[in-house]
Write a protein that holds these residues in place. Structure first.
Motif, PDB file in Angstrom:
ATOM      1  N   UNK A  10      61.129  11.897   6.831  1.00 32.01           N
ATOM      2  CA  UNK A  10      60.421  13.082   6.350  1.00 32.01           C
ATOM      3  C   UNK A  10      60.079  12.918   4.867  1.00 32.01           C
ATOM      4  N   UNK A  11      58.987  12.220   4.617  1.00 32.01           N
ATOM      5  CA  UNK A  11      58.571  11.959   3.250  1.00 32.01           C
ATOM      6  C   UNK A  11      57.918  13.174   2.594  1.00 32.01           C
ATOM      7  N   UNK A  12      57.404  14.082   3.388  1.00 28.50           N
ATOM      8  CA  UNK A  12      56.676  15.229   2.831  1.00 28.50           C
ATOM      9  C   UNK A  12      57.597  16.213   2.100  1.00 28.50           C
ATOM     10  N   UNK A  16      57.127  12.703  -1.136  1.00 27.74           N
ATOM     11  CA  UNK A  16      57.055  11.248  -1.037  1.00 27.74           C
ATOM     12  C   UNK A  16      58.296  10.511  -1.488  1.00 27.74           C
ATOM     13  N   UNK A  17      59.330  11.241  -1.885  1.00 32.02           N
ATOM     14  CA  UNK A  17      60.564  10.606  -2.335  1.00 32.02           C
ATOM     15  C   UNK A  17      61.757  11.113  -1.526  1.00 32.02           C
ATOM     16  N   UNK A  18      62.689  10.217  -1.274  1.00 28.58           N
ATOM     17  CA  UNK A  18      63.939  10.589  -0.614  1.00 28.58           C
ATOM     18  C   UNK A  18      65.109  10.213  -1.512  1.00 28.58           C
ATOM     19  N   UNK A  34      69.851   7.415  -6.364  1.00 34.37           N
ATOM     20  CA  UNK A  34      68.498   7.126  -6.836  1.00 34.37           C
ATOM     21  C   UNK A  34      67.498   7.725  -5.875  1.00 34.37           C
ATOM     22  N   UNK A  35      66.229   7.443  -6.123  1.00 29.83           N
ATOM     23  CA  UNK A  35      65.173   7.953  -5.248  1.00 29.83           C
ATOM     24  C   UNK A  35      64.302   6.798  -4.771  1.00 29.83           C
ATOM     25  N   UNK A  36      63.855   6.913  -3.532  1.00 24.86           N
ATOM     26  CA  UNK A  36      63.010   5.887  -2.938  1.00 24.86           C
ATOM     27  C   UNK A  36      61.749   6.502  -2.365  1.00 24.86           C
ATOM     28  N   UNK A  37      60.635   5.818  -2.573  1.00 22.53           N
ATOM     29  CA  UNK A  37      59.454   6.120  -1.783  1.00 22.53           C
ATOM     30  C   UNK A  37      59.399   5.092  -0.657  1.00 22.53           C
ATOM     31  N   UNK A  82      66.516  13.386   8.450  1.00 26.13           N
ATOM     32  CA  UNK A  82      65.589  12.316   8.082  1.00 26.13           C
ATOM     33  C   UNK A  82      64.965  12.514   6.697  1.00 26.13           C
ATOM     34  N   UNK A  83      65.725  13.164   5.792  1.00 26.41           N
ATOM     35  CA  UNK A  83      65.176  13.387   4.456  1.00 26.41           C
ATOM     36  C   UNK A  83      66.089  12.879   3.344  1.00 26.41           C
ATOM     37  N   UNK A  84      67.078  12.073   3.694  1.00 28.93           N
ATOM     38  CA  UNK A  84      67.897  11.416   2.698  1.00 28.93           C
ATOM     39  C   UNK A  84      68.489  10.152   3.308  1.00 28.93           C
TER      40      UNK A  84
END
Length: 209
Positions: A10-12, A16-18, A34-37, A82-84
């Motif tokens: 769930x990138x939205x 665009x970042x998780x 940290x954060x990933x695209x 599905x968002x982390x």
């Protein structure tokens, strides 16, 4: 996680970042957040090194690209929404730029964190055996072979029993530490580990009605 699963996340929700939590695969210690695209996650999976998207630099950055203290990926898992992400990794040196193992500091203690030192103990034993430093008790006992190590385990087991019956708690703890140390060395001598023993305990627990 594999490359095909990237598009199912769930990138939205996070524009665009998780968020990606990194955990030491051996000790369970949380190392950093940290954060990933999608591109950072793809690079992480393909390279085997944890790579984030830097919001301040507006680019991808691989943890350790400056210090050399990379995080080697063991596994990547998504959470139920599905968002982390949870990344288990093998750190090559301290994770934090301040020199600590964790970006959250190394002072946070718990029973689980304390038990995780057993994994670090096995790493120390392996290093002593490989380097054979002068005066190392571990290296000397290892060179004496399986029978001698097994004898020490037996001796320490008796010392634990005697301490439990006749001595103070401090002595029992000390003797127990000696027993675990020698048991870890004996298991390593047979190509096994403390984790192997834990797995057996877990299997027994699952088998119970």
């Amino acid at each position: 996680m594999n490359l095909a699963q990237i598009r199912t996340l769930d990138w939205e929700k996070g524009d665009g970042l998780l968020p990606a939590i990194v955990q030491d695969c051996a000790t369970g210690q949380v190392l950093m957040l940290g954060f990933m695209n999608a591109e950072a996650l793809r690079t992480t999976l393909e390279s085997g090194r944890v790579t984030f998207f830097s919001r301040s630099k507006n680019r991808l950055w691989t943890k350790g690209e400056t210090s050399g203290h990379f995080l080697s990926v063991v596994a990547v898992a998504e959470d139920c929404d599905k968002d982390s992400l949870l990344i288990t990794a093998r750190p090559e040196g301290p994770t934090c730029h301040n020199g600590t193992d964790s970006c959250f500091g190394d002072d946070i203690r718990s029973e689980a964190a304390g038990l995780s030192f057993l994994a670090r103990l096995e790493s120390v034993l392996a290093q002593r055996i490989a380097d054979r430093p002068e005066g190392s008790y571990t290296a000397r006992l290892w060179s004496e072979g399986t029978t001698r190590i097994a004898q020490k385990v037996g001796e320490e087991g008796v010392e634990v029993a005697l301490a439990a019956v006749t001595q103070a708690d401090e002595r029992l703890v000390s003797e127990s530490a000696d027993l675990i140390f020698h048991l870890a060395l004996l298991l390593k001598n047979r190509g096994l580990s403390l984790a192997t023993v834990v797995a057996e305990l877990e299997q027994r627990h699952r088998a119970k009605p």
